[in-house]
Design a protein around this motif. Structure first.
Motif, PDB file in Angstrom:
ATOM      1  N   ALA A  54      14.627   7.997  13.371  1.00 35.33           N
ATOM      2  CA  ALA A  54      15.053   8.692  12.164  1.00 35.33           C
ATOM      3  C   ALA A  54      15.407   7.745  11.015  1.00 35.33           C
ATOM      4  N   THR A  55      16.055   6.625  11.337  1.00 32.04           N
ATOM      5  CA  THR A  55      16.462   5.729  10.262  1.00 32.04           C
ATOM      6  C   THR A  55      15.257   5.178   9.520  1.00 32.04           C
ATOM      7  N   LYS A  56      14.230   4.882  10.308  1.00 29.60           N
ATOM      8  CA  LYS A  56      13.028   4.349   9.698  1.00 29.60           C
ATOM      9  C   LYS A  56      12.430   5.365   8.719  1.00 29.60           C
ATOM     10  N   ALA A  57      12.398   6.612   9.173  1.00 32.92           N
ATOM     11  CA  ALA A  57      11.831   7.662   8.323  1.00 32.92           C
ATOM     12  C   ALA A  57      12.646   7.836   7.057  1.00 32.92           C
ATOM     13  N   ALA A  58      13.978   7.770   7.205  1.00 31.82           N
ATOM     14  CA  ALA A  58      14.846   7.937   6.046  1.00 31.82           C
ATOM     15  C   ALA A  58      14.633   6.805   5.042  1.00 31.82           C
ATOM     16  N   THR A  59      14.531   5.599   5.564  1.00 31.23           N
ATOM     17  CA  THR A  59      14.281   4.456   4.693  1.00 31.23           C
ATOM     18  C   THR A  59      12.974   4.645   3.924  1.00 31.23           C
ATOM     19  N   LEU A  60      12.013   5.131   4.661  1.00 30.34           N
ATOM     20  CA  LEU A  60      10.705   5.333   4.059  1.00 30.34           C
ATOM     21  C   LEU A  60      10.775   6.347   2.920  1.00 30.34           C
ATOM     22  N   GLN A  61      11.470   7.436   3.180  1.00 26.79           N
ATOM     23  CA  GLN A  61      11.614   8.450   2.129  1.00 26.79           C
ATOM     24  C   GLN A  61      12.239   7.862   0.882  1.00 26.79           C
ATOM     25  N   LYS A  62      13.264   7.075   1.118  1.00 31.95           N
ATOM     26  CA  LYS A  62      13.978   6.490  -0.010  1.00 31.95           C
ATOM     27  C   LYS A  62      13.020   5.598  -0.801  1.00 31.95           C
ATOM     28  N   GLY A 106       9.660   4.517  -5.486  1.00 32.68           N
ATOM     29  CA  GLY A 106       8.406   3.871  -5.841  1.00 32.68           C
ATOM     30  C   GLY A 106       8.325   2.462  -5.286  1.00 32.68           C
ATOM     31  N   GLU A 107       9.051   2.213  -4.209  1.00 32.58           N
ATOM     32  CA  GLU A 107       9.064   0.865  -3.642  1.00 32.58           C
ATOM     33  C   GLU A 107       8.203   0.740  -2.405  1.00 32.58           C
ATOM     34  N   LEU A 108       7.373   1.742  -2.193  1.00 33.98           N
ATOM     35  CA  LEU A 108       6.514   1.723  -1.028  1.00 33.98           C
ATOM     36  C   LEU A 108       5.578   0.518  -1.083  1.00 33.98           C
ATOM     37  N   THR A 109       5.507  -0.242   0.012  1.00 30.50           N
ATOM     38  CA  THR A 109       4.586  -1.389   0.020  1.00 30.50           C
ATOM     39  C   THR A 109       3.404  -1.106   0.924  1.00 30.50           C
ATOM     40  N   LEU A 110       2.412  -1.967   0.815  1.00 35.11           N
ATOM     41  CA  LEU A 110       1.239  -1.810   1.676  1.00 35.11           C
ATOM     42  C   LEU A 110       1.619  -1.945   3.138  1.00 35.11           C
ATOM     43  N   GLU A 111       2.669  -2.698   3.378  1.00 34.18           N
ATOM     44  CA  GLU A 111       3.125  -2.865   4.746  1.00 34.18           C
ATOM     45  C   GLU A 111       3.624  -1.536   5.315  1.00 34.18           C
ATOM     46  N   ASP A 112       4.422  -0.832   4.480  1.00 37.16           N
ATOM     47  CA  ASP A 112       4.877   0.495   4.912  1.00 37.16           C
ATOM     48  C   ASP A 112       3.688   1.399   5.155  1.00 37.16           C
ATOM     49  N   PHE A 113       2.731   1.239   4.265  1.00 37.24           N
ATOM     50  CA  PHE A 113       1.563   2.094   4.340  1.00 37.24           C
ATOM     51  C   PHE A 113       0.790   1.854   5.642  1.00 37.24           C
ATOM     52  N   ILE A 162      -8.505  -3.356   6.244  1.00 38.62           N
ATOM     53  CA  ILE A 162      -8.275  -4.079   4.989  1.00 38.62           C
ATOM     54  C   ILE A 162      -6.832  -4.578   4.909  1.00 38.62           C
ATOM     55  N   ILE A 163      -5.905  -3.662   5.156  1.00 41.29           N
ATOM     56  CA  ILE A 163      -4.500  -4.058   5.026  1.00 41.29           C
ATOM     57  C   ILE A 163      -4.133  -5.095   6.093  1.00 41.29           C
ATOM     58  N   SER A 164      -4.709  -4.918   7.281  1.00 42.51           N
ATOM     59  CA  SER A 164      -4.400  -5.871   8.342  1.00 42.51           C
ATOM     60  C   SER A 164      -4.889  -7.283   8.015  1.00 42.51           C
ATOM     61  N   SER A 165      -5.930  -7.371   7.181  1.00 46.12           N
ATOM     62  CA  SER A 165      -6.453  -8.691   6.836  1.00 46.12           C
ATOM     63  C   SER A 165      -5.641  -9.388   5.742  1.00 46.12           C
ATOM     64  N   MET A 166      -4.616  -8.728   5.243  1.00 47.44           N
ATOM     65  CA  MET A 166      -3.779  -9.363   4.222  1.00 47.44           C
ATOM     66  C   MET A 166      -2.639 -10.112   4.895  1.00 47.44           C
ATOM     67  N   THR A 167      -2.116 -11.078   4.183  1.00 52.51           N
ATOM     68  CA  THR A 167      -0.923 -11.739   4.697  1.00 52.51           C
ATOM     69  C   THR A 167       0.276 -10.849   4.406  1.00 52.51           C
TER      70      THR A 167
END
Ligand SMILES: Nc1nc2c(ncn2[C@@H]2O[C@H](COP(=O)(O)OP(=O)(O)OP(=O)(O)O)[C@@H](O)[C@H]2O)c(=O)[nH]1
Ligand SMILES: Nc1nc2c(ncn2[C@@H]2O[C@H](COP(=O)(O)OP(=O)(O)O)[C@@H](O)[C@H]2O)c(=O)[nH]1
Ligand SMILES: [Mg+2]
Ligand SMILES: [Mg+2]
Lengths: 441, 310
Positions: free
Chosen positions: A311-319, A324-331, A375-380
């Motif tokens: 749940a905490t992870k999901a809440a962080t994600l929502q926030k 607008g701080e979503l990163t490609l890593e979250d994605f 694609i995302i996995s190939s990024m650092t």
């Protein structure tokens, strides 16, 4: 189709936002777009007309004109009004009253009555109710067999009677249920046209005979303009207690939900989201509202995520999404989780802006996802967090590494950025508005 | 007897003229806000027939244009203009040749597909009867192995139509059933094979892949097959049908549409944008639950029904 509305609303949104303040002309323009969107979602013409008139009143009124963010205001008003019209979160089943509870399912041909009867039975059985499924469709070939097979699968009671009219089948079933202390009797009636007088008369007869406490209209979620007429006729005959909308697992916008709710005033109690017997969900107005508006069903997605993810992870994600701080890593994380969460097309529809990512229903296949993941996995790590460092040579490297083309990498980045912005916009529009904020909790 | 739009239609043209009459009279004789109102009424009728906003607006615009350029039109002329515009919209850009079962290709294989509950099995029963009446020996393949009692349902229709049936156990591979049905028909000298498939949402990739596989396998069993792939649409469906048609077309290269349940009050106007966008012709109408409740599609009659009051 999917996503065109989202895009259009975003358009109105940015057009209005660019102007800062709102004049009557842009209100009109926005209203026209909203009207169009609702009609394309299959909301009935007259219902749309009333709806838009009401929106106009509130939109031209006080706050909006003087607001600094008129676009958000308009979208907010539309959304709120939709939710309001769709009704409160109703108690799905009327338990209060004598036993057995008799539930009668009615509707047009092929709307999903038999499957829904079994789904409701399944739900109630899980709550330790003793259920009796009654085959009152004596017309459609093999209809009785269909229900019997489903009853066997569920291991619930089944009632049939050959060579007698449906009314007698139903009274017979209720008598047996009373004798055997069954909690719930579910009547599966034959599909019929609302203009077929003898068949509609048959329904009135059944209802008069067994006085079902629940009289539910099973309505196909893909229904067009005619939904209102059918719903009104069934309501006139039976004084419906509610509606179940089926087949919302496809890409239908389900505008008929708004139409039937508006003309009958009866609550929508459940929605069907698949062919399997567990695919029945309670109705949530906010979800259908965002679906009609093509905003994606964030709540369901988040709920599903919470079931599987902590749940905490999901809440962080929502926030993060809101800010607008979503990163490609979250994605990337999301993409991986999606795989464990259920059918792809269903989930994608819940993500606002999924259409922007090219993930429309037809492309909603594993292939597309695998490519995005590659694609995302190939990024650092750094690149995923700060996509702005991705210059030409880095992009080339990523394309090579993921077996894709530079265009694919560019497209993903562009669309990700668009999605991030949009989430932020919706997010900030929601802050401070209890109604909209409620969507996230 | 149920009399929906199509039942009531038999009165023909005159009726439409009467009904549209009042509104058209106003179109003819008024200007400004009143004319605007009459145009809106027409637009409303079209949208309520599910033709979609785009098509409705096109017709409205053309009518306005016509009123501007030819002052003082007669009532007949106006009705004619509206009908013609609808018919134009419904003319497929590239009309695909309508195949007919011929000896040369025997057995002629028809694949029936569509979303859940649209009317596939019933419509297949009607087609089976239609071909049997034309003297064909008809085989029916039960490739819906998913829905409870789907085979039992189809068996009853096959019997009513005087057709033979090939089926396997529930849960069997639908492509394998289709293969069996076509192979058996070849061996036993049937001239027409109708394949029933399970209803599916067009957005479910795995289920659409299953359909593609059926098609491939059928082709292996009999080259040139399926000779016809029909999408069964429920006439009460709204704009979602466009998405349905597009995605089924992608997988099956459809030859046409069977529009079922037009005996209700829904007009099935969504075929207009489908024809416009995808060039798919409507081939059949389902006009009731009986085995003979089937009619070949006629655009003229369809347009009349669409303009008729509800
Ligand atoms: N009034 C009317 N009802 C129809 C027509 N065609 C089919 N139906 C009815 O629609 C319902 C669904 O028909 P089916 O033929 O079982 O539909 P299907 O597409 O095979 O359904 P699934 O296999 O469950 O996806 C049945 O109750 C039919 O009697 C029609 O032209 N008019
Ligand atoms: N995808 C999907 N299919 C459904 C849903 N509910 C029912 N169906 C399907 O719709 C078809 C018609 O359903 P059925 O229960 O026989 O309808 P009835 O004729 O009204 O009794 C069947 O193929 C069902 O599997 C749903 O929520 N989603
Ligand atoms: Mg049924
Ligand atoms: Mg079927």
């Amino acid at each position: 189709m999917f996503g065109t509305l989202t895009a259009r609303l975003e358009d109105i949104f940015s057009k209005l936002q660019g102007k800062g303040k709102l004049d009557e002309k842009s209100v009109r323009e926005a209203l026209r777009e909203i009207r169009l969107a609702l009609l394309e979602a299959d909301v009935n013409y007259r219902v749309v007309k009333d709806f838009v008139a009401r929106i106009q009143e509130s939109a031209v009124g006080e706050e909006v004109l003087s607001s600094i963010t008129p676009g958000q205001q308009v979208v907010g008003i539309v959304y709120r009004e939709l939710v309001r019209l769709l009704g409160d979160e109703a108690e799905p089943i009327l338990w209060k009253g004598p036993m057995p509870l008799v539930i009668m399912l009615v509707g047009l041909q092929g709307s999903g009555k038999t499957t829904t009867a079994a789904k409701v039975a399944s739900l109630l059985k899980a709550r330790n109710k003793k259920v009796l499924l009654v085959a009152a469709d004596v017309y459609r070939p093999a209809a009785v067999d269909q229900l019997r097979i489903l009853a066997d699968q569920l291991e619930v009671g089944f009632y049939r009677m050959d060579d007698v009219p449906p009314k007698e089948i139903c009274t017979g079933a209720v008598e047996r249920a009373t004798r055997e202390i069954v909690d719930v009797v579910i009547l599966d009636t034959a599909g019929r046209l609302h203009i077929n007088e003898p068949m509609m008369e048959e329904l009135s007869g059944i209802a008069a005979g067994v006085k079902p406490r629940e009289r539910l209209l099973v309505l196909d979620g893909m229904t067009g303009q005619d939904a209102v007429r059918a719903a009104q006729e069934f309501d006139k005959r039976l004084d419906l207690t509610g509606i179940i909308m089926t087949k919302l697992d496809g890409d239908a916008r389900g505008g008929a939900a708004l139409s039937v709710r508006a003309v009958t005033g009866k609550p929508i109690k459940f929605i069907g989201v698949g062919e399997k017997l567990e695919d029945l969900e309670p109705f949530h107005p906010s979800r259908i509202a965002s679906r009609i508006l093509g905003m994606g069903d964030v709540v369901t997605l988040v709920e599903k995520a919470q079931e599987k993810v902590d749940a905490t992870k999901a809440a962080t994600l929502q926030k993060k999404m809101r800010k607008g701080e979503l990163t490609l890593e979250d994605f990337l994380d999301q993409l991986k989780q999606i795989k464990t969460m259920g059918s792809m097309d269903q989930l994608l529809k819940m993500i606002p802006g999924a259409s922007k990512l090219g993930l429309n229903a037809s492309a909603a296949n594993d292939h597309e996802l695998v490519r995005m993941e590659a694609i995302i996995s190939s990024m650092t790590r750094e690149e995923r967090r700060k996509p702005y460092v991705l210059n030409g040579s880095r992009r080339k490297r990523i394309a090579r590494g993921s077996g894709t083309r530079v265009q694919d990498v560019n497209r993903l980045l562009r669309e990700f950025e668009a999605m991030r912005k949009m989430m932020k916009r919706f997010g900030s529009g929601m802050r401070g508005k209890k109604m909209l904020l409620g969507q996230f909790h | 007897m149920v009399t929906g739009a199509f039942g009531r239609l038999r009165g023909g043209l005159r009726r439409t003229r009467e009904v549209l009459g009042r509104g058209l009279e106003r179109l003819r004789t008024t200007r400004g806000a009143e004319r605007e109102h009459a145009l809106e009424e027409l637009e409303q009728r079209l949208i309520e027939a599910d033709v979609g906003v785009e098509a409705a607006v096109i017709i409205r615009d053309r009518l306005e244009e016509y009123l501007r350029t030819s002052p003082g039109p007669s009532l007949e002329e106006l009705v004619g203009v509206i009908r013609k515009q609808l018919l134009d919209l419904m003319r497929a850009p590239v009309p695909p040749p309508l195949a007919e079962p011929e000896e040369r290709v025997a057995p002629y294989v028809v694949l029936i597909a569509g979303v859940n509950g649209s009317g596939k099995t019933t419509s297949l029963g009607k087609l089976a009867r239609h071909y049997a009446k034309e003297g064909h020996r008809v085989m029916v393949g039960a490739a819906d192995t998913f829905r409870a009692a789907a085979v039992e349902q189809l068996a009853i229709w096959a019997q009513r139509a005087g057709a033979d049936l090939v089926a396997q156990k529930p849960g069997a591979d639908p492509a394998s059933v289709a293969f069996d049905a076509v192979t058996a028909a070849k061996a036993r000298g049937h001239s027409v094979v109708l394949l029933d498939t399970a209803g599916r949402q067009h957005t479910k990739v795995n289920l659409m892949n299953e359909l593609a596989k059926i098609r491939r396998v059928v082709n292996k069993a009999h080259s040139g097959a399926p000779h016809e792939s029909l999408l069964v649409l429920d006439a009460t469906v709204g704009q979602n049908a466009v998405s349905q048609a597009r995605l089924f077309h992608e997988v099956l290269e459809l030859d046409g549409i069977f529009l079922a349940k037009v005996d209700g009050t829904a007009k099935g106007g969504v075929v207009v944008p489908i024809i416009r966008e995808l060039g798919l012709p409507v081939r059949w109408l389902g006009v009731g639950e009986g085995i003979d409740d089937i009619e070949p599609f006629s655009p003229e009659r369809f347009v009349e029904a669409m303009l008729a009051p509800q």
